[in-house]
Scaffold this active site. Structure first.
Site, PDB file in Angstrom:
ATOM      1  N   ARG A  39      40.622  67.120  34.179  1.00  0.00           N
ATOM      2  CA  ARG A  39      41.608  66.765  32.914  1.00  0.00           C
ATOM      3  C   ARG A  39      42.929  67.070  33.005  1.00  0.00           C
ATOM      4  O   ARG A  39      43.617  66.303  32.683  1.00  0.00           O
ATOM      5  CB  ARG A  39      40.845  67.186  31.546  1.00  0.00           C
ATOM      6  CG  ARG A  39      39.459  66.915  31.138  1.00  0.00           C
ATOM      7  CD  ARG A  39      38.956  67.809  30.275  1.00  0.00           C
ATOM      8  NE  ARG A  39      38.684  69.155  30.414  1.00  0.00           N
ATOM      9  CZ  ARG A  39      38.087  70.134  30.046  1.00  0.00           C
ATOM     10  NH1 ARG A  39      37.362  69.785  28.998  1.00  0.00           N
ATOM     11  NH2 ARG A  39      38.031  71.324  30.447  1.00  0.00           N
ATOM     12  N   LYS A  68      25.604  82.001  28.930  1.00  0.00           N
ATOM     13  CA  LYS A  68      25.975  80.993  28.055  1.00  0.00           C
ATOM     14  C   LYS A  68      24.989  80.854  26.618  1.00  0.00           C
ATOM     15  O   LYS A  68      23.845  81.201  26.884  1.00  0.00           O
ATOM     16  CB  LYS A  68      26.599  79.775  28.542  1.00  0.00           C
ATOM     17  CG  LYS A  68      27.502  79.662  29.130  1.00  0.00           C
ATOM     18  CD  LYS A  68      28.038  78.303  29.591  1.00  0.00           C
ATOM     19  CE  LYS A  68      29.602  78.358  30.012  1.00  0.00           C
ATOM     20  NZ  LYS A  68      30.066  76.907  30.360  1.00  0.00           N
TER      21      LYS A  68
END
Length: 157
Positions: free
Chosen positions: A90, A41
């Site tokens: 979520r 990343k």
């Protein structure tokens, strides 16, 4: 002592993450927010910056510590003598991925449990990626991240 590990990239930490941290700190004797070193990343904040920012925003929680790791999560838990992985969810899409990871972790270390905490409804749309995107285009991120983090993001950008 029940030690829970809350792993993630936290680039940056959001109010959704802090909600999970607060709730996990009520369940576990100690919570370690563990920042993942992921070489694939390209984060906005360095690993060291993320650790320092998180340390500042978790000060109100006396049983929360901050650390970093690389490699297999289960190996890190064993090194920390921890038996609990904390994961925030979520949406259903989060559950599918996290369920697979929990099953793999269970295969690798049958004595480690994963606890899933549902986000509060006010944070259900919130992610670090969305915060960075909105900030990059000058949008308002107030209320999405702690003020210290908001300032750090705009300073970086």
């Amino acid at each position: 002592m029940k030690v829970g590990i809350y792993p993630g990239s936290f680039d940056p930490i959001t109010n959704g993450h802090l909600d999970i941290i607060q709730r996990a700190s009520n369940i576990c004797d100690e919570v370690v927010v563990s920042v993942l070193m992921n070489p694939s990343k390209n984060p906005l904040f360095s690993l060291e910056e993320r650790v320092e920012l998180i340390k500042e925003v978790v000060k109100p929680f006396p049983n929360v510590k901050v650390d970093c790791f690389s490699g297999l999560l289960v190996d890190y838990l064993k090194a920390k003598d921890a038996k609990i992985i904390i994961k925030g969810l979520r949406a259903v899409s989060d559950f599918e991925y996290e369920f697979q990871m929990a099953l793999m972790n269970r295969k690798l270390a049958p004595d480690i449990e994963t606890i899933f905490l549902m986000t509060s409804s006010k944070n259900s749309y919130l992610s670090s990626s969305i915060v960075k995107e909105v900030a990059k285009f000058g949008g308002c991120i107030e209320g999405l991240v702690p003020d210290l983090i908001r300032k750090a993001i705009f300073k970086k950008l």
